[in-house]
Design a protein around this motif. Sequence first.
Motif, PDB file in Angstrom:
ATOM      1  N   TRP A  85       0.849  -1.209   0.000  1.00 31.62           N
ATOM      2  CA  TRP A  85       0.000   0.000   0.000  1.00 31.62           C
ATOM      3  C   TRP A  85       0.878   1.251   0.000  1.00 31.62           C
ATOM      4  O   TRP A  85       0.665   2.168  -0.788  1.00 31.62           O
ATOM      5  N   ASP A  86       1.860   1.286   0.912  1.00 33.47           N
ATOM      6  CA  ASP A  86       2.726   2.462   1.028  1.00 33.47           C
ATOM      7  C   ASP A  86       3.483   2.728  -0.273  1.00 33.47           C
ATOM      8  O   ASP A  86       3.616   3.884  -0.702  1.00 33.47           O
ATOM      9  N   LEU A  87       3.974   1.659  -0.906  1.00 27.82           N
ATOM     10  CA  LEU A  87       4.697   1.832  -2.166  1.00 27.82           C
ATOM     11  C   LEU A  87       3.762   2.365  -3.253  1.00 27.82           C
ATOM     12  O   LEU A  87       4.137   3.252  -4.024  1.00 27.82           O
ATOM     13  N   HIS A  88       2.545   1.839  -3.298  1.00 27.21           N
ATOM     14  CA  HIS A  88       1.563   2.268  -4.304  1.00 27.21           C
ATOM     15  C   HIS A  88       1.250   3.762  -4.146  1.00 27.21           C
ATOM     16  O   HIS A  88       1.225   4.502  -5.130  1.00 27.21           O
ATOM     17  N   VAL A  89       1.010   4.178  -2.911  1.00 30.10           N
ATOM     18  CA  VAL A  89       0.692   5.584  -2.661  1.00 30.10           C
ATOM     19  C   VAL A  89       1.888   6.475  -2.988  1.00 30.10           C
ATOM     20  O   VAL A  89       1.737   7.539  -3.609  1.00 30.10           O
ATOM     21  N   GLU A  90       3.078   6.042  -2.591  1.00 27.63           N
ATOM     22  CA  GLU A  90       4.276   6.842  -2.861  1.00 27.63           C
ATOM     23  C   GLU A  90       4.483   7.008  -4.362  1.00 27.63           C
ATOM     24  O   GLU A  90       4.816   8.103  -4.839  1.00 27.63           O
ATOM     25  N   PHE A  91       4.251   5.946  -5.124  1.00 28.13           N
ATOM     26  CA  PHE A  91       4.395   6.039  -6.577  1.00 28.13           C
ATOM     27  C   PHE A  91       3.385   7.023  -7.148  1.00 28.13           C
ATOM     28  O   PHE A  91       3.719   7.863  -7.985  1.00 28.13           O
ATOM     29  N   GLY A  92       2.138   6.918  -6.703  1.00 31.66           N
ATOM     30  CA  GLY A  92       1.093   7.787  -7.227  1.00 31.66           C
ATOM     31  C   GLY A  92       1.348   9.258  -6.948  1.00 31.66           C
ATOM     32  O   GLY A  92       1.121  10.113  -7.819  1.00 31.66           O
ATOM     33  N   LEU A  93       1.838   9.568  -5.752  1.00 25.14           N
ATOM     34  CA  LEU A  93       2.061  10.966  -5.388  1.00 25.14           C
ATOM     35  C   LEU A  93       3.354  11.526  -5.980  1.00 25.14           C
ATOM     36  O   LEU A  93       3.449  12.727  -6.239  1.00 25.14           O
ATOM     37  N   SER A  94       4.332  10.673  -6.214  1.00 32.70           N
ATOM     38  CA  SER A  94       5.598  11.152  -6.774  1.00 32.70           C
ATOM     39  C   SER A  94       5.544  11.246  -8.292  1.00 32.70           C
ATOM     40  O   SER A  94       6.310  11.998  -8.902  1.00 32.70           O
ATOM     41  N   ARG A  95       4.626  10.492  -8.918  1.00 35.30           N
ATOM     42  CA  ARG A  95       4.503  10.514 -10.384  1.00 35.30           C
ATOM     43  C   ARG A  95       3.017  10.620 -10.747  1.00 35.30           C
ATOM     44  O   ARG A  95       2.446   9.715 -11.358  1.00 35.30           O
ATOM     45  N   PRO A  96       2.396  11.721 -10.367  1.00 36.82           N
ATOM     46  CA  PRO A  96       0.941  11.840 -10.547  1.00 36.82           C
ATOM     47  C   PRO A  96       0.476  11.732 -11.998  1.00 36.82           C
ATOM     48  O   PRO A  96      -0.563  11.122 -12.267  1.00 36.82           O
ATOM     49  N   ALA A  97       1.211  12.308 -12.941  1.00 40.05           N
ATOM     50  CA  ALA A  97       0.791  12.243 -14.338  1.00 40.05           C
ATOM     51  C   ALA A  97       0.807  10.797 -14.834  1.00 40.05           C
ATOM     52  O   ALA A  97      -0.097  10.363 -15.570  1.00 40.05           O
ATOM     53  N   PHE A  98       1.838  10.061 -14.447  1.00 35.64           N
ATOM     54  CA  PHE A  98       1.893   8.646 -14.797  1.00 35.64           C
ATOM     55  C   PHE A  98       0.727   7.893 -14.160  1.00 35.64           C
ATOM     56  O   PHE A  98       0.077   7.062 -14.797  1.00 35.64           O
ATOM     57  N   TYR A  99       0.468   8.165 -12.897  1.00 35.82           N
ATOM     58  CA  TYR A  99      -0.589   7.435 -12.187  1.00 35.82           C
ATOM     59  C   TYR A  99      -1.945   7.675 -12.835  1.00 35.82           C
ATOM     60  O   TYR A  99      -2.733   6.742 -13.002  1.00 35.82           O
ATOM     61  N   LEU A 100      -2.216   8.924 -13.191  1.00 31.68           N
ATOM     62  CA  LEU A 100      -3.498   9.243 -13.814  1.00 31.68           C
ATOM     63  C   LEU A 100      -3.640   8.539 -15.152  1.00 31.68           C
ATOM     64  O   LEU A 100      -4.748   8.116 -15.527  1.00 31.68           O
TER      65      LEU A 100
END
Length: 239
Positions: A85-100
């Motif tokens: 979970w922590d890794l998933h959230v960290e990825f999403g917040l550090s690379r928001p354009a990629f996550y979207l």
Amino acid sequence: MTMADTRERLVRAAADLLVEGGRDALSTRAVSAAAGVQAPTLYRLFGDKDGLLDAVATYGFASYLANKHSLGESDDPVDDLRRGWDLHVEFGLSRPAFYLLMYGEPRVREARQEADAMLRRIVERVAAAGRLRVTVERGAQLVHATGMGVILSLIATPPEQRDLELITAAREHVLQTITTDAPDDTVSDIPSRAVALRAALNENPTDALTPAEHGLLAEWLDRIARRAGRGITRRPTGL
């Protein structure tokens, strides 16, 4: 330069533009110019802009999954779920354009399959340990939906206004909802035992049952597990 090299060059150029300017920066002209490649070559390799977006999303998932694999597995699957979970959230917040792009595009499904399978595998391990109080499907869906909701909510909030404590609060809430403490010998633990048996049978099917009997048993075990999901964990009476 081979076509494979050219393809990778275009994907990397598109990834850089995505990070710098978001999806709006990903015009085929801008990507071609950044990669030093003629536009017809881009269309020949990807078909159209949608094909390019799929390739960029796959590139993003490759990076995410590499980090996910590096986590490894511990003896505590619930803690592994927490770390994932922590890794998933960290990825999403550090690379928001990629996550979207990766999670906000209905078309980008194939690239998500491995990530979804990894989440399900962790939840199956929680079930096999006798610590899952809902079905594997429900548990994986709740973790994914809650985590994605937290990330998208924070991405939409200006950084200086973000309540980062929401990350931990949501994580622990969903874990409390779908998992139990270390399994014990109480009768009231029947729902989580049903989930554990269901997971064990999926992992190691027994030849003591016919396929029809196996399906029927799975249906019964799922029914018991779903009762737990509705908060019904009462100890039976008269037994």
